[in-house]
Design an enzyme around this catalytic site. Structure first.
Site, short mmCIF file in Angstrom:
data_model
loop_
_atom_site.label_atom_id
_atom_site.label_comp_id
_atom_site.label_asym_id
_atom_site.label_seq_id
_atom_site.Cartn_x
_atom_site.Cartn_y
_atom_site.Cartn_z
N SER A 3 -12.69 -12.11 -3.35
CA SER A 3 -11.73 -11.27 -2.63
C SER A 3 -12.28 -9.88 -2.38
CB SER A 3 -10.44 -11.15 -3.42
OG SER A 3 -9.64 -10.12 -2.86
N VAL A 28 -5.48 -17.20 0.24
CA VAL A 28 -5.76 -16.30 -0.89
C VAL A 28 -7.21 -16.53 -1.31
CG1 VAL A 28 -5.11 -15.61 -3.23
CG2 VAL A 28 -3.38 -16.51 -1.69
N ALA A 29 -7.97 -15.46 -1.38
CA ALA A 29 -9.37 -15.62 -1.75
C ALA A 29 -9.50 -16.08 -3.20
CB ALA A 29 -10.11 -14.31 -1.56
N HIS A 86 -10.52 -7.41 -2.04
CA HIS A 86 -9.68 -6.45 -2.76
C HIS A 86 -10.34 -5.99 -4.06
CE1 HIS A 86 -6.11 -6.30 -0.22
NE2 HIS A 86 -6.35 -7.57 0.06
N GLN A 119 -6.51 -11.02 -9.25
CA GLN A 119 -6.77 -11.99 -8.18
C GLN A 119 -6.51 -13.41 -8.69
OE1 GLN A 119 -7.40 -11.06 -5.10
NE2 GLN A 119 -7.50 -13.14 -4.30
N HIS A 161 -4.61 -7.12 6.82
CA HIS A 161 -5.74 -6.83 5.93
C HIS A 161 -6.82 -6.01 6.65
CE1 HIS A 161 -8.52 -8.05 2.50
NE2 HIS A 161 -9.38 -7.65 3.41
N ASP A 189 -4.05 -4.00 2.28
CA ASP A 189 -3.06 -4.71 3.09
C ASP A 189 -2.01 -3.68 3.45
OD1 ASP A 189 -4.47 -7.00 2.60
OD2 ASP A 189 -3.08 -7.78 1.09
N GLU A 236 -5.10 -12.63 9.32
CA GLU A 236 -4.32 -11.73 8.46
C GLU A 236 -4.16 -10.40 9.16
OE1 GLU A 236 -5.68 -11.29 4.46
OE2 GLU A 236 -5.26 -13.36 3.94
ZN ZN Z 1 -5.73 -8.41 1.82
#
Ligand code: ZN
Length: 265
Positions: free
Chosen positions: A180, A174-175, A182, A145, A240, A189, A237
């Site tokens: 995030s 972007v986190a 993720h 990340q 996502h 995604d 997004e």
């Molecule tokens: Zn994502």
């Protein structure tokens, strides 16, 4: 008499001057004192303000720390709560968190083992509808990340943005590392084979239209819908998807709310 008058006049003038001087002196002294007092007051107010800010900051940090701990425990736990974990800027995940068991969903892309069967089913059902889509991002470690964030920021710096602009723009899409989804292994995604770009138009593809309509049936939600950026802190997004479990996904979708709103955050 004239002389006297002159003298009197002089005396008068002197007197007035002295009085004026005295008045000015008092005024200066008074102003000086006032300044000292107000400086003290200002200093005290500033100190108080600083303390308040420090307290708020401390409370905020404690809150975040608690959220980090809770998040890590929730995710590691086997109760149903793990699927409702909230990860955003106010609820970061511990940088050392790693899902207990990661399973590959497609070559190079892993997710938390607990969501694999639902995710596979969703992708298979989409394919059975004649749609063509694939996972382009899944579990991302803290380090990954960080790299993603830095790469995106560098990209913007190369476009001649100032560091502040680049940072602000990047953090909208972007986190920040630790914030995030993720990193939980619960987010993916997914993009259309027909249209690979990660922008708003991705949402117009047949694949995304189908996913947005059906993902809740598999326990997923479109995590960052349009016009909810002020709540999620992330731009729209259309690629996502986040696993929250079937019950929550149904309710969130029916009510048209975000995970933050669902959890009352
Ligand atoms: Zn994502």
């Amino acid at each position: 008499m004239i002389k006297f008058d002159i003298d009197r006049h002089k005396i008068k003038t002197l007197g007035a001057g002295a009085a004026a001087g005295l008045a000015a002196g008092i005024l200066i002294t008074f102003l000086g004192a006032y300044c000292v007092i107000s400086e003290d007051r200002l200093a005290a107010a500033a100190k108080e303000e600083q303390l308040t800010q420090e307290n708020e900051q401390l409370a905020e940090e404690l809150k975040k720390e608690r959220a980090v701990q809770e998040n890590t425990e929730t995710l590691a736990g086997d109760e149903d709560g793990w699927q409702l974990i909230l990860v955003n800027e106010d609820h970061p995940l511990d940088s050392s968190y790693e899902p207990e068991k990661l399973t590959e969903i497609s070559p190079g892309y892993e997710v938390d083992n607990r969501i694999v069967s639902d995710l596979r089913q969703m992708l298979d059902d989409g394919a059975a509808e004649g749609l063509s889509m694939y996972v382009t991002s899944a579990y991302r470690s803290y380090e990954q990340q960080t790299q993603t964030f830095n790469a995106s920021m560098q990209n913007r710096l190369n476009q001649k943005m100032t560091p502040l602009e680049a940072y602000q723009e990047t953090s909208m899409s972007v986190a920040l590392p630790g914030t995030s989804e993720h990193a939980t292994g619960l987010a993916v995604d997914i993009i259309s084979t027909e249209y690979a770009a990660l922008d708003d138009r991705q949402g117009d593809t047949e694949e995304q239209k189908w996913l947005m309509e059906h993902c809740w049936e598999y326990g997923f939600i479109l995590r960052y819908p349009p016009e909810k950026s002020d709540i999620t802190g992330i731009i729209y997004e259309p690629w996502h998807y986040r696993y929250v479990g079937k019950d929550a996904a149904k309710e969130i979708t029916e009510q048209g709310i975000t995970l933050e709103e669902y959890l009352g955050q």
